[in-house]
Write a protein that holds these residues in place. Structure first.
Motif, PDB file in Angstrom:
ATOM      1  N   LEU A  18       0.585  -0.861   0.388  1.00 28.72           N
ATOM      2  CA  LEU A  18       0.250  -0.174   0.314  1.00 28.72           C
ATOM      3  C   LEU A  18       0.672   1.379  -0.014  1.00 28.72           C
ATOM      4  O   LEU A  18       2.110   1.755   1.100  1.00 28.72           O
ATOM      5  CB  LEU A  18      -0.866   0.370   1.471  1.00 28.72           C
ATOM      6  CG  LEU A  18      -1.089   1.014   1.808  1.00 28.72           C
ATOM      7  CD1 LEU A  18      -2.802   1.790   0.365  1.00 28.72           C
ATOM      8  CD2 LEU A  18      -2.098   1.416   2.930  1.00 28.72           C
ATOM      9  N   SER A  19       0.318   2.317  -0.928  1.00 29.22           N
ATOM     10  CA  SER A  19       1.459   3.516  -0.832  1.00 29.22           C
ATOM     11  C   SER A  19       0.699   4.645  -1.100  1.00 29.22           C
ATOM     12  O   SER A  19      -0.379   4.542  -1.838  1.00 29.22           O
ATOM     13  CB  SER A  19       2.263   3.801  -2.361  1.00 29.22           C
ATOM     14  OG  SER A  19       2.827   4.700  -2.587  1.00 29.22           O
ATOM     15  N   LEU A  20       0.816   5.668   0.298  1.00 25.48           N
ATOM     16  CA  LEU A  20      -0.409   6.923   0.052  1.00 25.48           C
ATOM     17  C   LEU A  20       0.355   8.152  -0.353  1.00 25.48           C
ATOM     18  O   LEU A  20       0.821   7.985   0.954  1.00 25.48           O
ATOM     19  CB  LEU A  20      -1.438   6.456   1.885  1.00 25.48           C
ATOM     20  CG  LEU A  20      -2.197   5.468   1.287  1.00 25.48           C
ATOM     21  CD1 LEU A  20      -2.714   5.382   2.730  1.00 25.48           C
ATOM     22  CD2 LEU A  20      -3.145   5.740   0.456  1.00 25.48           C
ATOM     23  N   THR A  21       0.258   8.968  -0.099  1.00 27.16           N
ATOM     24  CA  THR A  21       0.964  10.487  -0.210  1.00 27.16           C
ATOM     25  C   THR A  21       0.088  11.362   0.106  1.00 27.16           C
ATOM     26  O   THR A  21      -0.736  11.694   0.197  1.00 27.16           O
ATOM     27  CB  THR A  21       1.304  10.525  -1.826  1.00 27.16           C
ATOM     28  OG1 THR A  21       2.357   9.939  -2.318  1.00 27.16           O
ATOM     29  CG2 THR A  21       2.416  11.843  -1.888  1.00 27.16           C
ATOM     30  N   CYS A  22       0.575  12.120   1.053  1.00 25.29           N
ATOM     31  CA  CYS A  22      -0.248  13.405   1.591  1.00 25.29           C
ATOM     32  C   CYS A  22       0.556  14.952   1.143  1.00 25.29           C
ATOM     33  O   CYS A  22       1.853  14.705   1.343  1.00 25.29           O
ATOM     34  CB  CYS A  22       0.295  13.238   3.177  1.00 25.29           C
ATOM     35  SG  CYS A  22      -0.743  14.562   4.158  1.00 25.29           S
ATOM     36  N   THR A  23       0.050  15.776   0.509  1.00 23.31           N
ATOM     37  CA  THR A  23       0.070  17.008   0.215  1.00 23.31           C
ATOM     38  C   THR A  23       0.026  18.139   1.343  1.00 23.31           C
ATOM     39  O   THR A  23      -1.264  17.773   1.624  1.00 23.31           O
ATOM     40  CB  THR A  23      -0.396  16.930  -1.398  1.00 23.31           C
ATOM     41  OG1 THR A  23       0.083  16.241  -2.035  1.00 23.31           O
ATOM     42  CG2 THR A  23       0.155  18.508  -2.062  1.00 23.31           C
ATOM     43  N   VAL A  24       1.022  18.619   1.391  1.00 24.68           N
ATOM     44  CA  VAL A  24       0.685  19.330   2.716  1.00 24.68           C
ATOM     45  C   VAL A  24       0.993  20.985   1.969  1.00 24.68           C
ATOM     46  O   VAL A  24       1.541  20.504   0.983  1.00 24.68           O
ATOM     47  CB  VAL A  24       2.072  19.607   3.651  1.00 24.68           C
ATOM     48  CG1 VAL A  24       1.847  20.817   4.646  1.00 24.68           C
ATOM     49  CG2 VAL A  24       2.397  18.254   4.356  1.00 24.68           C
ATOM     50  N   SER A  25      -0.546  21.990   2.302  1.00 21.15           N
ATOM     51  CA  SER A  25      -0.370  22.921   1.971  1.00 21.15           C
ATOM     52  C   SER A  25      -0.643  24.433   3.068  1.00 21.15           C
ATOM     53  O   SER A  25      -0.341  23.451   4.362  1.00 21.15           O
ATOM     54  CB  SER A  25      -1.640  23.414   1.282  1.00 21.15           C
ATOM     55  OG  SER A  25      -3.345  22.899   1.475  1.00 21.15           O
ATOM     56  N   GLY A  26      -0.126  25.635   2.843  1.00 16.92           N
ATOM     57  CA  GLY A  26      -0.421  26.407   3.629  1.00 16.92           C
ATOM     58  C   GLY A  26       1.230  26.170   5.174  1.00 16.92           C
ATOM     59  O   GLY A  26       0.758  26.954   5.188  1.00 16.92           O
ATOM     60  N   GLY A  27       2.150  26.237   4.681  1.00 22.00           N
ATOM     61  CA  GLY A  27       2.957  25.913   5.392  1.00 22.00           C
ATOM     62  C   GLY A  27       4.143  24.619   4.797  1.00 22.00           C
ATOM     63  O   GLY A  27       4.052  24.098   4.308  1.00 22.00           O
ATOM     64  N   SER A  28       5.283  25.120   4.925  1.00 24.23           N
ATOM     65  CA  SER A  28       6.728  23.913   4.452  1.00 24.23           C
ATOM     66  C   SER A  28       6.693  22.377   5.248  1.00 24.23           C
ATOM     67  O   SER A  28       6.893  23.037   6.909  1.00 24.23           O
ATOM     68  CB  SER A  28       7.668  24.782   4.931  1.00 24.23           C
ATOM     69  OG  SER A  28       8.617  24.625   4.551  1.00 24.23           O
ATOM     70  N   ILE A  29       7.090  21.615   5.364  1.00 30.25           N
ATOM     71  CA  ILE A  29       6.863  20.560   6.070  1.00 30.25           C
ATOM     72  C   ILE A  29       8.538  20.466   6.541  1.00 30.25           C
ATOM     73  O   ILE A  29       8.139  20.096   7.228  1.00 30.25           O
ATOM     74  CB  ILE A  29       7.485  19.181   4.974  1.00 30.25           C
ATOM     75  CG1 ILE A  29       6.939  17.668   5.189  1.00 30.25           C
ATOM     76  CG2 ILE A  29       8.603  19.008   4.135  1.00 30.25           C
ATOM     77  CD1 ILE A  29       6.605  16.816   3.805  1.00 30.25           C
ATOM     78  N   THR A  30       9.264  20.796   6.612  1.00 31.16           N
ATOM     79  CA  THR A  30      10.464  21.485   7.060  1.00 31.16           C
ATOM     80  C   THR A  30      10.102  22.442   8.384  1.00 31.16           C
ATOM     81  O   THR A  30      12.029  22.755   8.619  1.00 31.16           O
ATOM     82  CB  THR A  30      11.932  21.295   6.037  1.00 31.16           C
ATOM     83  OG1 THR A  30      11.512  23.110   5.727  1.00 31.16           O
ATOM     84  CG2 THR A  30      12.011  20.205   4.996  1.00 31.16           C
ATOM     85  N   THR A  31       9.288  23.024   8.409  1.00 35.12           N
ATOM     86  CA  THR A  31       9.380  23.924  10.104  1.00 35.12           C
ATOM     87  C   THR A  31       9.656  23.221  10.838  1.00 35.12           C
ATOM     88  O   THR A  31       8.976  21.964  11.229  1.00 35.12           O
ATOM     89  CB  THR A  31       7.715  24.277   9.792  1.00 35.12           C
ATOM     90  OG1 THR A  31       7.448  24.832   8.453  1.00 35.12           O
ATOM     91  CG2 THR A  31       7.286  25.489  11.055  1.00 35.12           C
TER      92      THR A  31
END
Length: 123
Positions: A18-31
Motif C-alpha cells: 500500500l502506498s499513500l501520499t499526503c500533500t501539504v499546503s499552507g506551510g513548509s514540511i520542514t518547519t
C-alpha cells in the motif's frame, strides 16, 4: 494551520504494498517542531498511530508495524509518503495523514488532519 490531503488507491490486493501520499499546503514540511504522521482507524476500532517523519527528516515507527512500514518525504513537492508492505485484510482502514506540533510527537499534539482515505485490502 496547514492543510493536508491524502491520495492513493482505495483497493489493494493481499500481499501487495500500500502506498499513500499526503500533500501539504499552507506551510513548509520542514518547519521546525512539525511532525508528519500517518494514523489509521480500522472499522469499529480506535485510532492507531503508524509512523511519523519529523521536521529534520528523522523517522519513527509503531513497533507493531515497523517491519512492514516505510515513511519518507519529498521536500520539493511538500509531500510525505507511507508504504505498508505485505498487506492483509486486517490492514483495511481509513488512513489519515496528520500534523503534530510541539516539542515531541503524540496524538494529542495533532493540530491538523487530512480528511482521510478509505483503503480496503481484498482480492
Amino acid at each position: 494551520q496547514v492543510q493536508l490531503q491524502e491520495s492513493g488507491p482505495g483497493l489493494v490486493k493481499p500481499s501487495q504494498t500500500l502506498s499513500l501520499t499526503c500533500t501539504v499546503s499552507g506551510g513548509s514540511i520542514t518547519t521546525n517542531y512539525f511532525y508528519w504522521s500517518w494514523i489509521r482507524q480500522p472499522p469499529g476500532k480506535g485510532l492507531e498511530w503508524i509512523a511519523y517523519i519529523d521536521y529534520s527528516g528523522s523517522t519513527y515507527y509503531s513497533p507493531s508495524l515497523k517491519s512492514r512500514t516505510s515513511i519518507s518525504w519529498d521536500t520539493s513537492k511538500n509531500q510525505f509518503t507511507l508504504q505498508l508492505s505485505s498487506v492483509t485484510p486486517e490492514d483495511t482502514a481509513v488512513y489519515y495523514c496528520a500534523c503534530g506540533v510541539g516539542t515531541q510527537w503524540s496524538l494529542g499534539s495533532v493540530d491538523s488532519w487530512g480528511q482521510g482515505t478509505q483503503v480496503t485490502v481484498s482480492s
